[in-house]
Design a protein around this motif. Structure first.
Motif, PDB file in Angstrom:
ATOM      1  N   THR A 158       6.232   8.887  -3.936  1.00 53.34           N
ATOM      2  CA  THR A 158       6.282  10.257  -4.819  1.00 53.34           C
ATOM      3  C   THR A 158       7.148   9.980  -6.256  1.00 53.34           C
ATOM      4  O   THR A 158       7.524   8.764  -6.377  1.00 53.34           O
ATOM      5  N   GLY A 196       0.734  -1.194  -0.038  1.00 50.08           N
ATOM      6  CA  GLY A 196       0.046   0.052   0.063  1.00 50.08           C
ATOM      7  C   GLY A 196       0.730   1.147  -0.044  1.00 50.08           C
ATOM      8  O   GLY A 196       0.151   2.300   0.077  1.00 50.08           O
ATOM      9  N   PHE A 197       1.996   1.093  -0.019  1.00 50.41           N
ATOM     10  CA  PHE A 197       2.975   2.306  -0.028  1.00 50.41           C
ATOM     11  C   PHE A 197       2.746   3.227  -1.180  1.00 50.41           C
ATOM     12  O   PHE A 197       2.755   2.554  -2.243  1.00 50.41           O
ATOM     13  N   GLN A 198       2.589   4.422  -1.138  1.00 57.16           N
ATOM     14  CA  GLN A 198       2.210   5.144  -2.169  1.00 57.16           C
ATOM     15  C   GLN A 198       3.608   6.208  -2.519  1.00 57.16           C
ATOM     16  O   GLN A 198       3.712   7.368  -1.733  1.00 57.16           O
ATOM     17  N   ALA A 214       9.133   6.732  -6.986  1.00 56.46           N
ATOM     18  CA  ALA A 214       8.635   5.694  -8.128  1.00 56.46           C
ATOM     19  C   ALA A 214       9.888   5.356  -9.019  1.00 56.46           C
ATOM     20  O   ALA A 214       9.928   4.230  -9.516  1.00 56.46           O
TER      21      ALA A 214
END
Length: 209
Positions: free
Chosen positions: A80, A76-78, A84
């Motif tokens: 930047t 679930g890590f989003q 990325a």
């Protein structure tokens, strides 16, 4: 009232994988003992001090990490856009480096205690020689005492203005709940009579059986 269900989650480190001398060194953190709590309340009775209780929110998340610690990237890590790009470059070898302490680390309690102790010392409080969890200072000729039990604070003060000053200073760095005049600590019920004398009992603890 609000009948909605609230879900909570927390990222926790697998501290059992840590190695002494590699990613942690010190784990000790003092905690307030029952005899020290009784002595604290006795001093509050002698000096005629009011005792206010606050609870620091997510206390272990405030301290800066003191060693190199890496975490696997959680589900679930989003990231930047910059992160990325790094993830795309390194793939499954990518990990996260901790900048601050989190729950689950062996040294979390030690880091939190040192972090908060430095805050109190910056505000003019000094640890007592006989008890590492009790701090004192004299403000405008009035004595203030603080008893620290992990993330619970008992603040003894003579004047409400002294209490408000301290709460304002702490709010610059920490989020906390203000619980009002002390009623419970270390499994004890705490009360104060009209003469200003504090007394303790374990009625709630006994009734829980």
């Amino acid at each position: 009232g609000d009948a909605r269900i609230r879900w909570k989650s927390r990222l926790v480190a697998k501290g059992y994988n840590q190695t002494l001398g590699v990613d942690y060194f010190r784990t000790y953190a003092p905690t307030l003992s029952l005899p020290s709590l009784r002595s604290f309340l006795a001093l509050c009775t002698i000096y005629g001090l009011n005792v206010h209780n606050i609870d620091i929110d997510t206390a272990y998340l405030y301290g800066l990490i003191d060693t190199l610690v890496f975490l696997k990237i959680p589900e679930g890590f989003q990231p930047t856009p910059e992160e990325a790009a790094l993830l795309k470059k390194h793939g499954n070898r990518a990990v996260l480096r901790l900048n601050k302490s989190i729950y689950g680390l062996k040294q979390s309690a030690n880091i939190w205690n040192n972090t908060f102790s430095k805050t109190l010392q910056r505000l003019g409080f000094k640890r007592t020689h006989s008890e590492s969890c009790i701090y004192q200072r004299t403000l405008n000729g009035r004595k203030m005492l603080i008893a620290l039990y992990v993330d619970d604070l008992l603040i003894a003060h003579k004047s409400n203005s002294d209490l408000q000053w301290l709460l304002k200073e702490l709010s610059r760095e920490y989020s906390f709940k203000t619980l009002g005049p002390v009623q419970h600590c270390l499994g004890l019920d705490i009360s104060r009579n009209q003469k200003g004398e504090y007394s303790i009992n374990q009625r709630t603890y006994i009734n829980s059986f």
